[in-house]
Design a protein around this motif. Structure first.
Motif, short mmCIF file in Angstrom:
data_model
loop_
_atom_site.label_atom_id
_atom_site.label_comp_id
_atom_site.label_asym_id
_atom_site.label_seq_id
_atom_site.Cartn_x
_atom_site.Cartn_y
_atom_site.Cartn_z
N PRO A 1 0.80 -1.23 0.00
CA PRO A 1 0.00 0.00 0.00
C PRO A 1 0.83 1.28 0.00
O PRO A 1 0.44 2.26 -0.63
CB PRO A 1 -0.82 -0.14 1.28
CG PRO A 1 -0.96 -1.60 1.48
CD PRO A 1 0.32 -2.20 0.98
N ASP A 2 1.98 1.31 0.67
CA ASP A 2 2.77 2.54 0.71
C ASP A 2 3.35 2.92 -0.65
O ASP A 2 3.73 4.07 -0.86
CB ASP A 2 3.94 2.38 1.70
CG ASP A 2 3.48 2.66 3.12
OD1 ASP A 2 2.30 3.00 3.29
OD2 ASP A 2 4.32 2.56 4.04
N SER A 3 3.48 1.97 -1.55
CA SER A 3 4.11 2.26 -2.84
C SER A 3 3.19 2.00 -4.02
O SER A 3 3.57 2.26 -5.15
CB SER A 3 5.36 1.39 -3.02
OG SER A 3 6.22 1.53 -1.94
N PHE A 4 2.02 1.44 -3.75
CA PHE A 4 1.15 0.95 -4.82
C PHE A 4 0.91 2.02 -5.88
O PHE A 4 0.68 3.17 -5.54
CB PHE A 4 -0.18 0.51 -4.20
CG PHE A 4 -1.06 -0.24 -5.14
CD1 PHE A 4 -0.89 -1.60 -5.31
CD2 PHE A 4 -2.02 0.42 -5.88
CE1 PHE A 4 -1.69 -2.30 -6.20
CE2 PHE A 4 -2.81 -0.27 -6.78
CZ PHE A 4 -2.65 -1.63 -6.94
N PRO A 5 0.87 1.70 -7.18
CA PRO A 5 1.11 0.35 -7.73
C PRO A 5 2.59 0.11 -8.00
O PRO A 5 2.96 -1.02 -8.27
CB PRO A 5 0.33 0.39 -9.04
CG PRO A 5 0.39 1.83 -9.46
CD PRO A 5 0.46 2.65 -8.21
N MET A 6 3.43 1.16 -7.98
CA MET A 6 4.84 0.96 -8.29
C MET A 6 5.65 2.02 -7.58
O MET A 6 5.24 3.19 -7.54
CB MET A 6 5.07 1.12 -9.80
CG MET A 6 5.39 -0.16 -10.51
SD MET A 6 5.77 0.24 -12.20
CE MET A 6 4.15 0.58 -12.85
N ASP A 7 6.79 1.61 -7.07
CA ASP A 7 7.71 2.60 -6.52
C ASP A 7 8.55 3.11 -7.68
O ASP A 7 9.39 2.37 -8.21
CB ASP A 7 8.58 1.96 -5.43
CG ASP A 7 9.35 3.01 -4.65
OD1 ASP A 7 9.47 4.14 -5.16
OD2 ASP A 7 9.81 2.70 -3.53
N VAL B 1 7.07 0.83 -18.71
CA VAL B 1 8.09 -0.22 -18.60
C VAL B 1 7.85 -1.06 -17.35
O VAL B 1 7.85 -2.29 -17.38
CB VAL B 1 9.50 0.40 -18.58
CG1 VAL B 1 10.55 -0.65 -18.24
CG2 VAL B 1 9.81 1.04 -19.92
N GLY B 2 7.61 -0.37 -16.23
CA GLY B 2 7.38 -1.07 -14.97
C GLY B 2 6.16 -1.97 -15.02
O GLY B 2 6.18 -3.11 -14.55
N SER B 3 5.07 -1.45 -15.63
CA SER B 3 3.85 -2.26 -15.72
C SER B 3 4.08 -3.50 -16.56
O SER B 3 3.60 -4.59 -16.22
CB SER B 3 2.71 -1.45 -16.34
OG SER B 3 2.56 -0.24 -15.66
N ILE B 4 4.82 -3.32 -17.67
CA ILE B 4 5.09 -4.49 -18.52
C ILE B 4 5.89 -5.52 -17.73
O ILE B 4 5.58 -6.72 -17.74
CB ILE B 4 5.85 -4.06 -19.80
CG1 ILE B 4 4.94 -3.22 -20.69
CG2 ILE B 4 6.35 -5.28 -20.55
CD1 ILE B 4 5.64 -2.58 -21.88
N ALA B 5 6.91 -5.05 -17.02
CA ALA B 5 7.75 -5.97 -16.25
C ALA B 5 6.91 -6.70 -15.20
O ALA B 5 7.02 -7.92 -15.04
CB ALA B 5 8.89 -5.21 -15.58
N ILE B 6 6.06 -5.96 -14.50
CA ILE B 6 5.25 -6.59 -13.46
C ILE B 6 4.25 -7.55 -14.08
O ILE B 6 4.02 -8.66 -13.58
CB ILE B 6 4.56 -5.52 -12.60
CG1 ILE B 6 5.63 -4.82 -11.74
CG2 ILE B 6 3.47 -6.13 -11.73
CD1 ILE B 6 5.09 -3.91 -10.67
#
Lengths: 285, 396
Positions: A209-215, A264-269
């Protein structure tokens, strides 16, 4: 990176206050190379590990059979090995030759210390409502674990991988049974790395929750003052008390970089979670 | 009687003589009527005969009445007896009557040999039983899914046509390529369950050996050949590995893909340990034909025990055998166990404990961090909500 030129276009994020540099450009590139090759190694490695599953054969057929799978696996392995060697060189250069402080010990080091043990214990107490939330330094204990897990994994998986790749050469100084052992080690350690990254690291670092959805800090390098203060209060305090705030000041991440990082981050996740699900289906088949 | 009456009487007599029944001797006599290509019987079936084609057929030198023996003269009755081939072909008729085709139809002969009047010798390309035409002839029935279903037979024609034998025959026109009758025989075809059949399990090596003589000799030297010769019908013969009809080129990836599970049907424990290895992981993905399958190490036809000096997996031969793929393989390299069982503590203790350690490490790390992460997520969300600072993503 043309951050300076585009900085004035990001009035929205700039309005929120000061930004501090957490990761240098080299560190962010290192992470990008690491996760790109890791995804490649995981995708091709899982196909080999679970070669009897329905998706493995489909995937293999799609990319041109086993030859292609092994080619990409080895290609990613070489790139990752080079990145790892550059990193090790960098660490020793900074710590031994440039005599930079805080590389091998101290509050900014990646090396675990007694505070990390206490933090782990107190963090768990906080989870259960038994105590206050511990104050973290530059690298929290789970981040150090991530780092050393990768470091250990690089050595173990890398060595066992090269031992299989160049088996006749390694047979000159390894006993015969070791050639059997390297596959077990490689595949089990690889599986651990994959499950750990996709199920634990993703949540600890990005999805909680503190970083959602990506730091975004590993992509943009900069962290807002609020977030910095909240996530790493000890480092923040130390920075202020040492009077280094000015030198750590960065610019707010430009919009294009934020959006690019999000994609990029979403693709990786997404790839990671897909592989996680496929692994679990194969494992509990 | 007037002159006119006499003339009429004489004319009637002449006509009567002209139309009186006459003995039929030459083909030409019959062809005078049956040579008309449009001639049909009362039911509308063609009863025309192409005299020229008949003349060039294997029976062309015979008279029509040799076979249509109940026709002696013209005019002949509408209904005539069916021709009985066994009058001349007694041996073949006996064979057929003892075969799986005994009750096939009223006219078993023409089902295969074609239209009765145009039967050609089997080395004539016009013949239905010319080697290149045999599969099509048999396939008339054995390429029919309905017939296959009715008799519980595999629909073999398409399998054969896509096989290495089928390709040799259809693509190369190779007359010596095995066609149906090469293995099954022709007139006296027996079920593969009949011990006299060339396709009975223990007869198969000899049947295939008719062409593949060296392989048959090799096979007889191997453990499988010896077992079959000793009466053990559980041991594999040619068709167990190569299949009967869909035989593939063994170097093709399709065959290499299907072959290891075939060995695994009997060698279950060896197959299971093989599947733990990189050889198997590689192989089962396909598209990469070089990975070691069973016979790459054990030999294919003359599979011998490791104790046999002629076996490729005999200790003395391992460096050569492994070295065929692994250039530079040495004595230490060949101590690799291609069937190691890391689940067996007694057999491979080192591997057992390595695997145990890796599994404990994997389970330990994952279980600890799963609990840690789940608690963390719950607690963080709880704090966010409680402090009313939940802002859909940013830190509390």
């Amino acid at each position: 990176m043309p951050e300076l030129e585009t900085a004035n276009t990001t009035t929205e994020s700039a309005a929120k206050g000061r930004y501090f540099v957490r990761f240098t450009r080299e560190q962010r590139y290192m992470h990008a190379v690491l996760f790109t090759t890791f995804l490649g190694l995981a995708a091709t490695g899982l196909v080999m590990r679970f070669s009897e599953s329905f998706w493995a054969r489909k995937f293999a057929a799609g990319v041109g059979g086993f030859g292609a799978i092994l080619f990409f696996h080895k290609l990613c392995a070489i790139v990752l090995t080079i990145a790892f060697l550059i990193h090790v060189k960098e660490v020793f250069q900074r710590g031994l030759f440039r005599r930079e402080k805080g590389i091998f010990w101290g509050s900014t080091s990646m090396v675990a210390n007694w505070k990390d043990v206490k933090d782990l214990f107190n963090h768990m107490r906080w989870f259960l409502g038994l105590g206050p939330k511990p104050q973290f330094e530059r690298y929290a204990y789970w981040e150090k674990f991530d780092y050393w897990a990768v470091f250990w994994g690089m050595i173990i998986i890398g060595f066992s991988g090269y031992a299989m790749w160049f088996a006749p050469f390694f047979a000159h100084f390894l006993p015969g049974w070791a050639l059997n052992a390297v596959l077990i080690i490689h595949s089990e350690e690889g599986l651990l790395a994959i499950l750990f990254i996709f199920a634990i690291h993703f949540v600890n670092t990005h999805l909680r929750p503190d970083s959602f959805p990506m730091d975004m800090v590993i992509f943009t390098g900069g962290e807002s003052e609020d977030e910095f203060k909240h996530k790493r209060p000890l480092e923040y305090q130390r920075m202020l008390s040492e009077g280094k705030a000015e030198s750590r000041l960065g610019i707010a991440p430009p919009l294009w970089l934020l959006n690019f990082s999000k994609v990029v981050g979403s693709i990786a996740i997404f790839i990671g979670l897909t592989l996680l699900v496929l692994t679990l289906t194969a494992y509990f088949h | 009687m007037s002159l006119r009456d006499r003339i009429i009487a004489a004319g009637v007599a002449v006509l009567a003589i002209a139309f009186a029944p006459i003995a039929l001797r030459a083909q030409a006599d019959c062809l005078a009527c049956h040579g008309d290509a449009t001639m049909t019987d009362s039911a509308g079936h063609s009863i025309a005969v192409d005299g020229q084609k008949f003349g060039s057929s294997v029976h062309g030198s015979l008279q029509c009445t040799s076979c249509h023996a109940d026709i002696k003269a013209y005019p002949h009755p509408d209904k005539i007896a069916p021709v009985d081939c066994k009058t001349c072909h007694a041996d073949q008729a006996t064979s057929v009557s003892g075969s799986v085709h005994a009750s096939a139809s009223d006219q078993p002969c023409t089902s295969c040999h074609g239209v009765a009047h145009y039967i050609f010798p089997k080395d004539d390309p016009r013949s239905n039983v010319y080697p290149l035409n045999v599969p099509k002839t048999c396939g008339t029935c054995h390429g029919s899914p309905d017939l296959a279903k009715k008799h519980g037979l595999p629909n073999v024609y398409p399998l054969y046509m896509d096989s290495i034998h089928g390709f040799a025959l259809s693509k190369e026109g190779l007359l010596v390529a095995a066609n149906c009758q090469s293995c099954h025989g022709s007139h006296g075809i027996l079920s593969h369950t009949s011990p006299q059949s060339p396709t009975y399990k223990s007869n198969i090596p000899k049947t295939c050996g008719t062409c593949h003589a060296k392989i048959e000799a090799d096979y007889e030297q191997g453990v499988h050949g010896k077992a079959v010769a000793g009466g053990n019908l559980n041991a594999p013969v040619c068709s167990d590995c190569h299949t009967a009809h869909a035989i593939l080129q063994p170097t093709e990836s399709a065959f290499r893909m299907q072959s290891t599970p075939i060995c695994g049907n009997c060698h279950k424990d060896k197959f299971s340990t093989y599947r733990d290895t990189f050889h198997s992981q590689l192989g089962s993905l396909g598209g990469y034909v070089e990975t070691a399958r069973c016979w790459d190490c054990h030999g294919a036809h003359d599979v011998r025990p490791a104790s046999d000096p002629a076996s490729p997996i005999n200790k003395a031969n391992l460096v050569t055998t492994c070295g065929r793929c692994h250039a530079g393989a040495n004595a230490s390299f060949v101590k690799y166990q291609p069937h190691a069982n890391a689940r067996d503590r007694k057999l491979s203790p080192a591997l057992y404990y390595i695997r145990l350690f890796m599994n404990l490490l994997l389970a330990g790390v994952l279980i600890f961090f799963m609990i840690h992460t789940i608690l963390w997520v719950i607690r963080s969300r709880y704090s966010q909500v409680k402090s009313r600072a939940a802002n859909g993503g940013k830190n509390a």
